[in-house]
Design a protein around this motif. Structure first.
Motif, short mmCIF file in Angstrom:
data_model
loop_
_atom_site.label_atom_id
_atom_site.label_comp_id
_atom_site.label_asym_id
_atom_site.label_seq_id
_atom_site.Cartn_x
_atom_site.Cartn_y
_atom_site.Cartn_z
N SER A 165 -3.78 -76.13 -1.77
CA SER A 165 -4.07 -77.25 -0.76
C SER A 165 -3.97 -76.82 0.77
O SER A 165 -3.66 -75.32 1.13
N ASP A 224 -6.13 -81.28 8.83
CA ASP A 224 -5.80 -82.39 8.39
C ASP A 224 -6.92 -82.36 7.06
O ASP A 224 -8.44 -82.45 7.27
N GLU A 275 -7.21 -83.48 4.56
CA GLU A 275 -7.79 -84.69 4.03
C GLU A 275 -9.26 -85.50 4.67
O GLU A 275 -10.47 -86.16 4.35
N TRP A 276 -9.00 -85.32 6.68
CA TRP A 276 -9.74 -85.55 7.14
C TRP A 276 -10.86 -84.32 7.40
O TRP A 276 -12.79 -85.02 7.41
N LYS A 331 -13.51 -85.53 3.88
CA LYS A 331 -14.80 -86.06 4.20
C LYS A 331 -15.24 -86.27 4.30
O LYS A 331 -16.63 -86.84 4.50
#
Length: 256
Positions: free
Chosen positions: A47, A113, A115-116, A119
């Motif tokens: 990650s 981030d 996750e941000w 996207k």
């Protein structure tokens, strides 16, 4: 089995072994709930959070981790402007993320981030110019880089690991703490803690920023443009004047 593992997994394991950590102790250091066994087997993805921990705790260059740089270590306190999050496609290749004008407003605040960033739309260009490096695309806002770069065009930039690697007079995407700018960069020998950012449009004055305010730096190597327009009247006038000068020269040659 080891041959099937991605380069970042192999290097992750190598780092753990060099630091003489067990899978359990290294997981604790990195803030992972379980051991690092699943990561090292390729069952769990590495990650962005773990990549950041490797960078901040051990100075591991994210670009080296993914096989995009020969520099294994970087000093994050000295001019580190490398990408904070790297994304890969299903084939394990580095994807080119696109940051439009709206996303650019939030990009500096979400730069770590996972996750941000995940996207954001991503694509790949199957050309040799886009191999062995990380690239990111940003949509240009405003007219400060006219005439070379017009508003709403996209610029693609190659990741730069350190300010020391930046070249004077090249155009860069500069990610500051609160904004994203596209400017020519100039180092200041007398004030090495700062750089000057220069617009191509003479109506905009140069600005100086502290190097510590720069989060990421991407060297522009290409742009995407849409809606090719017919030449403007001023462009046509310059072309006509140039043709007239060439004609005058030809006439002068005939007279001689």
């Amino acid at each position: 089995m080891d041959k099937e593992l991605s380069i970042e997994v192999k290097r992750f394991k190598k780092i753990r072994e060099e630091l003489k950590h067990t899978q359990l102790s290294f997981a604790e250091v990195l803030g992972i709930k379980a051991s690092t066994a699943d990561i090292e087997r390729g069952k769990t993805k590495l990650s962005g959070k773990i990549v950041m921990q490797l960078l901040h705790q051990f100075g591991i260059n994210p670009l080296w981790l993914y096989g995009k740089s020969y520099a294994k270590h970087i000093n994050i306190n000295e001019n580190d402007v490398s990408p904070k999050v790297i994304t890969l496609n299903s084939d394990g290749e580095d994807s080119i993320l696109l940051v439009n004008q709206k996303a650019a407003a939030g990009y500096p605040h979400n730069i770590q981030d996972v996750e941000w960033v995940g996207k954001l739309p991503a694509f790949n260009i199957p050309l040799p110019q886009y191999r062995n490096a990380s690239y990111r695309g940003f949509q240009v806002e405003g007219d400060s880089m006219l005439p070379n770069i017009r508003p709403n065009e996209w610029v693609l930039g190659r990741a730069v690991a350190s300010i020391s690697e930046a070249s004077d007079s090249r155009i860069y995407i500069v990610v500051l703490n609160d904004s994203v700018l596209v400017k020519k960069l100039q180092k200041l020998p007398n004030t090495p803690q700062k750089v000057k950012l220069i617009s191509l449009n003479p109506e905009y004055l140069p600005i100086e920023v502290e190097i510590r305010e720069i989060q990421e730096l991407w060297m522009v190597n290409s742009k995407l443009t849409f809606g090719i327009e017919e030449p403007s009247e001023s462009t046509l006038l310059r072309q006509l004047q140039q043709s007239m000068e060439e004609l005058k020269g030809q006439i002068s040659n005939l007279k001689t």
